[in-house]
Design an enzyme around this catalytic site. Sequence first.
Site, PDB file in Angstrom:
ATOM      1  N   ARG A  42     -22.302   4.455  -1.711  1.00 24.65           N
ATOM      2  CA  ARG A  42     -21.708   5.061  -2.909  1.00 24.65           C
ATOM      3  C   ARG A  42     -22.695   5.149  -4.072  1.00 24.65           C
ATOM      4  O   ARG A  42     -22.548   6.005  -4.933  1.00 24.65           O
ATOM      5  CB  ARG A  42     -20.468   4.280  -3.338  1.00 24.65           C
ATOM      6  CG  ARG A  42     -19.305   4.566  -2.422  1.00 24.65           C
ATOM      7  CD  ARG A  42     -18.046   3.916  -2.894  1.00 24.65           C
ATOM      8  NE  ARG A  42     -16.907   4.533  -2.204  1.00 24.65           N
ATOM      9  CZ  ARG A  42     -15.676   4.068  -2.271  1.00 24.65           C
ATOM     10  NH1 ARG A  42     -15.404   3.013  -2.987  1.00 24.65           N
ATOM     11  NH2 ARG A  42     -14.708   4.688  -1.619  1.00 24.65           N
ATOM     12  N   LYS A 179       1.774   2.936   7.137  1.00 25.56           N
ATOM     13  CA  LYS A 179       3.122   3.221   6.647  1.00 25.56           C
ATOM     14  C   LYS A 179       3.408   4.686   6.378  1.00 25.56           C
ATOM     15  O   LYS A 179       2.582   5.404   5.826  1.00 25.56           O
ATOM     16  CB  LYS A 179       3.340   2.482   5.338  1.00 25.56           C
ATOM     17  CG  LYS A 179       3.491   0.987   5.496  1.00 25.56           C
ATOM     18  CD  LYS A 179       3.731   0.409   4.129  1.00 25.56           C
ATOM     19  CE  LYS A 179       4.155  -1.041   4.157  1.00 25.56           C
ATOM     20  NZ  LYS A 179       4.279  -1.530   2.771  1.00 25.56           N
ATOM     21  N   GLY A 324     -10.049   5.549   3.223  1.00 27.52           N
ATOM     22  CA  GLY A 324     -11.053   4.500   3.332  1.00 27.52           C
ATOM     23  C   GLY A 324     -11.166   3.941   4.736  1.00 27.52           C
ATOM     24  O   GLY A 324     -12.278   3.800   5.268  1.00 27.52           O
ATOM     25  N   GLY A 347      -7.036   7.763  -1.633  1.00 25.59           N
ATOM     26  CA  GLY A 347      -5.845   8.158  -2.386  1.00 25.59           C
ATOM     27  C   GLY A 347      -6.042   9.481  -3.104  1.00 25.59           C
ATOM     28  O   GLY A 347      -5.135  10.317  -3.152  1.00 25.59           O
TER      29      GLY A 347
HETATM   30  P1  ADP Z   1      -6.684   5.079   5.333  1.00 21.35           P
HETATM   31  O1  ADP Z   1      -7.343   3.999   4.520  1.00 21.35           O
HETATM   32  O2  ADP Z   1      -7.638   5.782   6.241  1.00 21.35           O
HETATM   33  O3  ADP Z   1      -5.862   6.017   4.482  1.00 21.35           O
HETATM   34  P2  ADP Z   1      -4.417   3.413   5.892  1.00 21.35           P
HETATM   35  O4  ADP Z   1      -4.852   2.470   4.820  1.00 21.35           O
HETATM   36  O5  ADP Z   1      -3.217   4.252   5.663  1.00 21.35           O
HETATM   37  O6  ADP Z   1      -5.646   4.367   6.319  1.00 21.35           O
HETATM   38  O7  ADP Z   1      -4.117   2.616   7.233  1.00 21.35           O
HETATM   39  C1  ADP Z   1      -5.071   1.772   7.830  1.00 21.35           C
HETATM   40  C2  ADP Z   1      -4.430   0.537   8.393  1.00 21.35           C
HETATM   41  O8  ADP Z   1      -3.371   0.868   9.269  1.00 21.35           O
HETATM   42  C3  ADP Z   1      -5.438  -0.240   9.198  1.00 21.35           C
HETATM   43  O9  ADP Z   1      -5.651  -1.486   8.573  1.00 21.35           O
HETATM   44  C4  ADP Z   1      -4.765  -0.403  10.569  1.00 21.35           C
HETATM   45  O10 ADP Z   1      -4.913  -1.699  11.115  1.00 21.35           O
HETATM   46  C5  ADP Z   1      -3.309  -0.149  10.246  1.00 21.35           C
HETATM   47  N1  ADP Z   1      -2.562   0.279  11.434  1.00 21.35           N
HETATM   48  C6  ADP Z   1      -2.776   1.367  12.199  1.00 21.35           C
HETATM   49  N2  ADP Z   1      -1.923   1.403  13.239  1.00 21.35           N
HETATM   50  C7  ADP Z   1      -1.147   0.301  13.135  1.00 21.35           C
HETATM   51  C8  ADP Z   1      -0.077  -0.238  13.924  1.00 21.35           C
HETATM   52  N3  ADP Z   1       0.348   0.379  15.020  1.00 21.35           N
HETATM   53  N4  ADP Z   1       0.496  -1.382  13.502  1.00 21.35           N
HETATM   54  C9  ADP Z   1       0.055  -1.994  12.395  1.00 21.35           C
HETATM   55  N5  ADP Z   1      -0.945  -1.550  11.616  1.00 21.35           N
HETATM   56  C10 ADP Z   1      -1.546  -0.420  11.985  1.00 21.35           C
HETATM   57 MG    MG Z   2      -6.550   2.193   3.649  1.00 21.84          MG
END
Ligand code: ADP
Ligand code: MG
Length: 371
Positions: A42, A179, A324, A347
């Site tokens: 970064r 979620k 992220g 975000g």
């Molecule tokens: P990003 O940062 O790419 O937007 P998120 O923060 O929404 O992604 O989600 C990432 C998290 O989701 C990771 O820590 C991963 O472990 C969790 N995750 C993915 N699939 C599952 C699952 N089936 N059950 C629990 N956690 C999960």
């Molecule tokens: Mg995340």
Amino acid sequence: MPRLPLLEDLGDVSGKRVLVRTDFNVPMEGPDNARVITDDFRIRAALPTINWLTSRGATVVCASHLGRPKGQPVDKYSMTPIRARLQELAPGVELMENLRFNAGEESNSEAFVAQLVQGFDMYVNDAFGAAHRAHASVSGPPKTLPSAAGRLLQREVEVLGEMRNHPKRPFIAVLGGAKVSDKLGVIEALLSTVDALVIGGGMCFTFLAAKGMPVGSSICELDQVAVCKRLLDGPKQIHLPEDIVGLDAEGNYATFGVRLPDGAKGLDIGPGSAAAFTDVIMDARTVFWNGPMGMFEDPRFAAGTKTVAQAVADTKAFTVVGGGDSAAALAQFGLDDQVDHVSTGGGASLEYLELGDLPGLAALRGAPNVR
Ligand code: ADP
Ligand code: MG
């Protein structure tokens, strides 16, 4: 709508003092009073903007947040190690102390804005990852200083704007992560523009529950089931997993269909789903991917995310990765240089795709040098 001012719109920067809002929220490790940067990406990413300014005779002072210090100074989030690295990469460029050491940053206080802009002639925002927050350092300076988007911010807006407004079709979005509730806004917005949605990760269980499938002990948001049902009944195709990998009730690694027995926990999409998702990604001409397909931090549950990441790397489609954890997964598999754009803001990229604008961009468009 006035256009976003770019560096060229600042006019002559020679001899001017320029405040540059950067995103130096870098990963660090080690004891609180001796933190070490584990990835300086970064900091390096801000160099095109910094060098553009300094090579034209401007004096540059950077300002960034780091972590969540909650409005007061804490050793753990001191900018000292980052300042040292910046000195190596861009000698003579200063860096203010962590913006979030002052509660006025997050509360967007006028007094803190006045303190920030004191002694500056111009402002540049190159922190896309913070552009969705109406914080003092993002919203405040363009009210009085001639302002511009830096090169990083400019590229984010060009790429995400093009994808949002003029995608080559088929345009598909691959969504995962923990979620549904985190991402409902963007899911709804994407459904109006994409040709199909692919859903994996923890959020797939709420969708599977909406189809009447038992999800065992998998992460599942009961209060979102009705929403997912409505989305599934909508006109756009939503691809869901056809097999699941996880832990059985005894805690042993197990593979399932899409009906999970009591006590079983789904932690990754299965190989059949990963193959089916790969086909969809290969046939697309634009792909947006956000959110891992499983709990990829555990190597037992990384395969689905790895297969999807490989497909995103291999497809001829224009590919954009936001988030992220998704970006971290891509880097972990060594595929980050094989996609067209990795967004520096999780975000912020989702909010931009949802709303088509961000507080930080609106602030720049309102700057005094924009006609
Ligand atoms: P990003 O940062 O790419 O937007 P998120 O923060 O929404 O992604 O989600 C990432 C998290 O989701 C990771 O820590 C991963 O472990 C969790 N995750 C993915 N699939 C599952 C699952 N089936 N059950 C629990 N956690 C999960
Ligand atoms: Mg995340």
